[in-house]
Design an enzyme around this catalytic site. Structure first.
Site, mmCIF file in Angstrom:
data_model
loop_
_atom_site.group_PDB
_atom_site.id
_atom_site.type_symbol
_atom_site.label_atom_id
_atom_site.label_comp_id
_atom_site.label_asym_id
_atom_site.label_seq_id
_atom_site.Cartn_x
_atom_site.Cartn_y
_atom_site.Cartn_z
ATOM 1 N N LYS A 130 46.224 -12.530 4.377
ATOM 2 C CA LYS A 130 45.937 -12.612 3.684
ATOM 3 C C LYS A 130 44.522 -11.814 2.771
ATOM 4 O O LYS A 130 43.753 -11.121 3.680
ATOM 5 C CB LYS A 130 44.815 -13.950 3.282
ATOM 6 N N SER A 179 44.089 -22.009 -1.126
ATOM 7 C CA SER A 179 44.030 -20.521 -1.789
ATOM 8 C C SER A 179 45.274 -19.430 -1.232
ATOM 9 O O SER A 179 45.625 -18.075 -1.899
ATOM 10 C CB SER A 179 42.873 -20.013 -1.348
ATOM 11 N N SER A 226 42.566 -24.435 2.271
ATOM 12 C CA SER A 226 43.348 -23.436 1.972
ATOM 13 C C SER A 226 44.050 -23.143 2.993
ATOM 14 O O SER A 226 44.765 -22.387 2.388
ATOM 15 C CB SER A 226 42.118 -22.646 1.339
#
EC number: 6.3.5.7
Lengths: 104, 486
Positions: free
Chosen positions: B77, B152, B176
């Protein structure tokens, strides 16, 4: 408890953000709606309830503040990330405009 | 190369016997990924040259036969610092930022000879639940490219779900990791607060943030968590001294396990098919020898309000560091120092990030601190007590991860309150600092449904054990999306 446009401007200033008039109106409406949702919490009885600011039992972690030599390559890599540099320093615009405070 | 048809144990065996080199694996992964990602948009930056060089080095060194992860690709990420590899948190303000150090988790990834393929898309600064708040691109759900992948960590979840990589790292502040895992039908773990060092994770809500793994199944997910945990001198909230082998008890089953089903997690607002899938999972657990009974988390309904006050307050403080001075983008129009701050931040942050900063500043400001921030931290205590009460006589909690399956791209993105409400079932775990595991539990109209297992602090092994038992008894995790020519 609706939020006023003036309050939003004040908070924007604290947050170092600026909004045009249209954005300001939109944020005023949205923040009012969201803080209305926040107000749900007012019905919860929290008398004598200890606030929880972090999870678990934490202790302060201390260490000696010993200067260590800077790796010149790392120093350069750090400077490479800066928007503006001069002679190995990070460059910023003047804090005051020609010696006078511009009022901000 | 895709990771649907090639199971990890087989690939590992091929690497050990040199039937396949990590270099070839990396090359094939990159080639397939570039094609698939045209439809998905999971990646922000590819690490092609470095990945191939690293794979070559691993081949020369030889693959450790005892390390399932050696020579295997992973996606990261884009809010996790990768030295020398652009890291943006999907924000314009960091569009040109290259870290000078590696996050602690990256050091562990490299020490285990994993190959970093690239950085994945996300909601800007991890604020959002659909990855639509990225400043750079929209990521699509591999199961239906008109739907969001969740967020997210939507890029990481989509990359694993589409078979582009077998592993990814995400971060979870209010859901997330778990919610995008649920929306894309993969396994995502949000570990106990303190399990994994946050050093090098771009901070959002520091009392809530945790890094965690994505994989296609429980066993792989657990194997990755094994190498990520542990105390780190750079993160004073990281801890040691708890059981940290998550693969050892996978096959122990759930006989005698006491599972709680919170009535609030199956109430109004939960999609019918989601509720049915969770009730079916409860039945499956009974069949496997566990007891499942109804429990209550009475304060969970206040979770969204309390979470948005606390996380936004912490974010408003954490994001003050983005000021256009030392790194990141500086506004070209700045004439003086205050201008540098205001214009750089105003031009650099997207609307949702600004909204969170404003909410946080407001909640912390004079006159509102007691009514908002302090009140929220007291409600947080009550939320934690709800869990403690259940765990007195239960081993874990079962519920949905999110009230719905993946929704349409653009459907909710203009309405913050609707977006925030979608976090109602995931934020309590972060508020209490507990571990939460998301795993596939069914489908509704072709879209994955995820179920959530919540455990006591540091009981990740129990969650994996229960997750593995469910996985072995069902075939949801074996289904794959139809992509391109496949």
């Amino acid at each position: 408890m609706a939020i006023s446009k003036e309050q939003v401007e004040h908070v924007a200033n604290l947050a170092r953000l600026s909004f045009n008039d249209q954005e300001l109106n939109q944020f005023t409406d949205q923040l009012s709606e969201i803080t209305d949702m926040f107000n749900q919490l007012q019905v919860v009885d929290t008398k004598n309830v200890t606030p929880m600011n972090y999870v678990g039992d934490l202790d302060n972690v201390l260490r000696a503040d010993n200067p260590a030599p800077a790796d010149p390559k790392e120093r350069q890599a750090l400077l490479d990330n800066a928007p503006d540099t001069q002679d190995g320093f990070i460059k910023v615009p003047a804090i005051f405009n020609k010696g006078e405070d511009d009022g901000e | 190369m895709n990771f649907f048809d090639n199971d990890l144990t087989t690939i590992h065996h091929q690497l050990v016997t040199k039937e396949l080199t990590s270099y070839d694996l990396t090359q094939q992964t990159l080639a397939a990924l570039k094609e698939t990602d045209q439809q998905i948009g999971a990646f922000l930056t590819l690490n092609e040259e470095q990945a191939l060089a690293a794979a070559k080095a691993v081949d020369e060194e030889g693959i450790d036969p005892d390390n399932l992860l050696a020579g295997i690709p992973i996606a990261i990420k884009d809010n996790i610092m990768t030295k020398g590899l652009r890291t943006t948190a999907a924000s314009k303000i960091l569009a040109n930022f290259t870290p000078v150090y590696d996050a602690t988790v990256m050091k562990k990834i490299y020490a285990n000879d994993m190959i970093v393929i690239g950085k994945t898309n996300m909601d800007e600064f991890a604020m959002g639940g659909s990855t639509e708040n990225s400043a750079f691109k929209i990521t699509k759900n591999p199961w239906d490219t008109t739907k969001v992948p969740g967020g997210s960590s939507g890029g990481s979840a989509a990359a694993v779900a589409a078979g582009m990589v077998p592993f990814a790292l995400g971060s979870d502040t209010g859901g997330s990791i778990r919610q995008p895992a649920s929306f894309t039908g993969v396994v995502g773990m949000k570990p106990t607060y303190g399990r994994i060092s946050r050093w090098g994770l771009i901070a959002f809500g520091s009392s809530l943030d945790q890094i965690g793994p994505f994989a296609r199944n429980i066993k792989d997910n657990a194997a990755l968590l094994n190498i990520l945990v542990g105390k780190d001198e750079h993160d004073g909230t990281s801890v040691d001294g708890y059981p940290a082998d998550f693969t050892a008890n996978l096959t122990a089953g759930v006989k005698g396990m006491r599972i709680g089903l919170p009535k609030e997690y199956l109430g109004a607002g939960v999609q019918k098919e989601v509720k049915q899938a969770i009730l079916a999972a409860a039945d499956k657990y009974r069949e496997l020898g566990a007891t499942v009974d109804e429990v209550s988390l009475p304060h969970s309904k206040y979770g969204v309000a309390a979470y948005y006050i606390i996380s936004s307050s912490e974010a408003s403080s954490n994001l003050q560091r983005f000021d256009g001075i030392r790194y990141g983008v500086r506004s070209k129009d700045a004439r003086n120092l205050n201008d540098v701050y205001v214009r750089s931040r105003t031009e650099g942050f997207g609307p949702e990030v600004k909204r969170r900063i404003m909410l946080g500043m407001y909640s912390l400001s004079a006159g509102y601190y007691d009514a908002y921030f302090k009140k929220a931290t007291q409600v947080r205590t009550l939320m934690q007590q709800d869990f403690t009460n259940i765990f007195k006589d239960h081993d874990l909690i079962l519920g949905p991860v999110a009230p719905t399956t993946a929704y349409g791209i653009g459907e909710d993105s203009d309405d913050p309150l609707t977006m925030y409400a979608g976090d109602v079932l995931s934020v309590p775990v972060n508020m209490a600092g507990l571990p939460g595991l998301s795993l596939p539990a069914g489908f509704a109209s072709g879209l994955p449904i995820g179920m959530q297992l919540i455990g006591k602090p540091f009981a990740e092994a129990t969650l994996y054990q229960a997750g593995y038992a469910f996985e072995q008894a069902t075939d949801f995790h074996q289904q794959t999306p139809t992509l391109g020519g496949k």
